[in-house]
Design an enzyme around this catalytic site. Structure first.
Site, PDB file in Angstrom:
ATOM      1  CE1 TYR A 130      -3.892   2.547   0.045  1.00  0.00           C
ATOM      2  CE2 TYR A 130      -2.128   3.486   1.433  1.00  0.00           C
ATOM      3  CZ  TYR A 130      -3.415   3.385   0.731  1.00  0.00           C
ATOM      4  OH  TYR A 130      -4.265   4.642   0.654  1.00  0.00           O
ATOM      5  CD  GLN A 192     -10.975   3.597  -0.827  1.00  0.00           C
ATOM      6  OE1 GLN A 192     -11.307   3.676   0.546  1.00  0.00           O
ATOM      7  NE2 GLN A 192     -10.853   4.674  -1.333  1.00  0.00           N
ATOM      8  CG  ASN A 215      -5.167   7.806   6.254  1.00  0.00           C
ATOM      9  OD1 ASN A 215      -5.272   6.537   6.193  1.00  0.00           O
ATOM     10  ND2 ASN A 215      -5.738   8.541   5.163  1.00  0.00           N
ATOM     11  CB  SER A 238       8.444   9.376  12.401  1.00  0.00           C
ATOM     12  OG  SER A 238       9.943   9.005  12.055  1.00  0.00           O
ATOM     13  CD  GLN A 260      12.837  10.801  11.927  1.00  0.00           C
ATOM     14  OE1 GLN A 260      11.801  10.295  11.753  1.00  0.00           O
ATOM     15  NE2 GLN A 260      13.442  10.906  10.852  1.00  0.00           N
ATOM     16  CG  HIS A 263       8.413  12.187   9.228  1.00  0.00           C
ATOM     17  ND1 HIS A 263       8.113  11.793   7.847  1.00  0.00           N
ATOM     18  CD2 HIS A 263       9.733  11.646   9.449  1.00  0.00           C
ATOM     19  CE1 HIS A 263       9.192  11.147   7.408  1.00  0.00           C
ATOM     20  NE2 HIS A 263      10.250  10.923   8.155  1.00  0.00           N
ATOM     21  CD  GLU A 328      10.172   5.261  12.828  1.00  0.00           C
ATOM     22  OE1 GLU A 328      10.385   4.824  11.731  1.00  0.00           O
ATOM     23  OE2 GLU A 328      10.145   6.252  13.638  1.00  0.00           O
ATOM     24  CG  HIS A 329      14.789   6.517  12.851  1.00  0.00           C
ATOM     25  ND1 HIS A 329      13.566   7.086  12.832  1.00  0.00           N
ATOM     26  CD2 HIS A 329      15.133   5.742  11.590  1.00  0.00           C
ATOM     27  CE1 HIS A 329      12.886   6.650  11.795  1.00  0.00           C
ATOM     28  NE2 HIS A 329      13.773   6.049  10.874  1.00  0.00           N
ATOM     29  CG  ASP A 362      14.228   8.220   6.300  1.00  0.00           C
ATOM     30  OD1 ASP A 362      13.975   7.243   6.915  1.00  0.00           O
ATOM     31  OD2 ASP A 362      14.180   9.268   6.604  1.00  0.00           O
ATOM     32  CD  GLU A 416      -1.474 -32.893  25.950  1.00  0.00           C
ATOM     33  OE1 GLU A 416      -1.959 -33.120  24.806  1.00  0.00           O
ATOM     34  OE2 GLU A 416      -0.394 -32.538  26.017  1.00  0.00           O
ATOM     35  CG  HIS A 421      -3.867 -36.976  19.837  1.00  0.00           C
ATOM     36  ND1 HIS A 421      -5.117 -36.581  19.510  1.00  0.00           N
ATOM     37  CD2 HIS A 421      -3.102 -36.122  19.367  1.00  0.00           C
ATOM     38  CE1 HIS A 421      -5.251 -35.405  18.897  1.00  0.00           C
ATOM     39  NE2 HIS A 421      -3.993 -35.145  18.873  1.00  0.00           N
TER      40      HIS A 421
END
Length: 431
Positions: A130, A192, A215, A238, A260, A263, A328-329, A362, A416, A421
């Protein structure tokens, strides 16, 4: 503007809780709306996709126009700057080279009693990327999502991205997808688009995994379809953390924190330093450099709400802050960054030294920039080749080998309460 917080007196300023709160989103109406969209796409296929594309993207498409044509891709190549195209190809090569080292192999082991055990490694068959549209169209994300899948050997890679004006897709996105080996591109965005790839439509194939940013509607749709197919992760805002001592260059540190903050208003930029002088110098550089940034307003909101300059006693204390936040970074702008590396338990990507700016990760260095956020680096890893493979266990026993363990298997099964089994073993030794 960004605040200086002194933790040397041992008091917790509340900054940790504030940073953690960024990921606590109230979905509410968003969840209900996305559930409706996903359900309708699952039920109605192309007609629902076309309806929502007109509703949200203000673009009317016919069924045969959902798929990007070779002519549109050729047209896109004519619109992309040649220098940018060369940069895309250089990045693709570096990303491929890095991920080649992550490949796993099938293996088998044979025991003396005839037991054969093993693990069969196979790529998933169809993967969907995506890609957001509009101002959030990032060709680097196309490369980072597609290349580990290509290295893993995924059979088919498709992409969904919202159409822009006139039903066109961003030409840089189209060209990058083509360069990365994406085979089919569809003009559908939002929840969608996620649903179309998860369930398939008359035109869009069903995929085994969906990766890529988006988003809150895209993130919510990925949550809903998880289980029908796999997803990469639910990405949060981020974030960057820089650890600096008095050998750091304040202008460099400030620039990386700003990178950052531009962003998102929820992005977090944090400096942890052992030097009060560095803290003050970086703050001054941030104020100066922010003035020349086109996204100044967003940057200032991000820094005010989720930015911080934290002063600590020593690098051991800095390591505690790093591992608590699990950024993250993480940049290590200190005299001997490699010696500090062993103290880092939780981080998505780690950049060592004053010239290893986060921007390298990046775009061009090669390691993946799809990284765990919001503290999830405690248990998640960057997107990698393993995310696009599946493993099957192999078990082969001879009669002699089974006879050696049959009583143990029967004991387990009966403990069990699973008589069938146990009988599945007994029947093989009945005269």
């Amino acid at each position: 503007m960004i605040k200086i917080i002194d933790l040397r007196d041992g008091r917790d300023s509340g900054i940790f809780e504030k940073l953690a709160s960024r990921s606590q989103i109230e979905y509410g109406d968003v969840l209900r709306r996305v559930e409706d969209i996903v359900g309708n796409v699952k039920k109605e296929g192309n007609s629902a996709v076309i309806k929502y594309t007109e509703m949200f993207d203000k673009v009317s498409l016919k069924e045969e126009e959902l798929k990007v044509t070779p002519e549109e891709i050729e047209e896109a190549y004519g619109k992309v700057d040649r220098n940018l195209l060369e940069a895309i190809r250089k990045a693709r090569k570096n990303i491929e080279k890095f991920h080649e080292k992550q490949k796993e192999k099938s293996w088998f082991s044979t025991e003396d009693d005839g037991v054969i055990l093993g693990q069969l490694v196979r790529p998933i068959e169809v993967m969907g990327i995506y890609v957001p549209g509009g101002t959030a169209a990032y060709p680097s994300s196309v490369l980072m999502c597609a290349m580990p899948a290509k290295v893993a050997g995924v059979g088919k890679i498709i992409m969904a991205t919202p159409p822009g004006e006139g039903g066109k897709v961003n030409p840089v996105i189209l060209v990058t997808a083509c360069e990365a080996g994406v085979e089919e591109i569809y003009k559908v965005g939002g929840a969608q688009g996620v649903a179309a790839m998860a369930f398939g439509t008359e035109t869009i194939p069903k995929v085994d995994k969906i990766v890529g940013p988006g988003n809150i509607y895209v993130a919510t749709a990925k949550r809903i379809v998880y289980g029908y197919c796999d997803i990469d992760m639910i990405a949060g805002p981020s974030e960057i953390m820089v650890v600096a001592d008095d050998t750091a260059e304040p202008a460099f540190v400030a620039a990386d924190l700003l990178s950052q903050a531009e962003h998102d208003e929820l992005a977090s930029s944090v400096l942890v330093t052992t030097s009060e002088d560095i803290a003050k110098s970086v703050k001054g550089e941030i104020e100066k450099q922010a003035e020349r940034q086109p996204r100044k307003e967003m940057i200032l909101k991000s820094l005010e709400n989720y930015g911080a300059i934290i002063i600590v006693d020593n690098l051991d204390s800095a390591a505690e802050v790093v591992n608590r936040i699990a950024p993250e970074h993480l940049e290590l702008c200190i005299e001997d960054p490699f010696s500090f590396l062993g103290s880092v338990k939780n981080a998505g990507a780690i950049f060592l030294g004053n010239y290893s700016t986060e921007s390298l990760g990046d775009y061009i260095a090669g390691p993946n920039h799809v990284l765990p956020t919001s503290g999830t680096a405690r248990f998640f890893s960057p997107l990698n080749v393993s995310d696009f493979i599946k493993k099957s266990s192999i078990i082969s026993y001879t009669r002699k080998a089974l006879e050696k363990v049959k009583d143990d298997v029967i004991l387990f099964a009966e403990s069990e309460g699973l008589k069938a089994h146990a009988d599945a073993v007994r029947v093989r030794f009945e005269e």
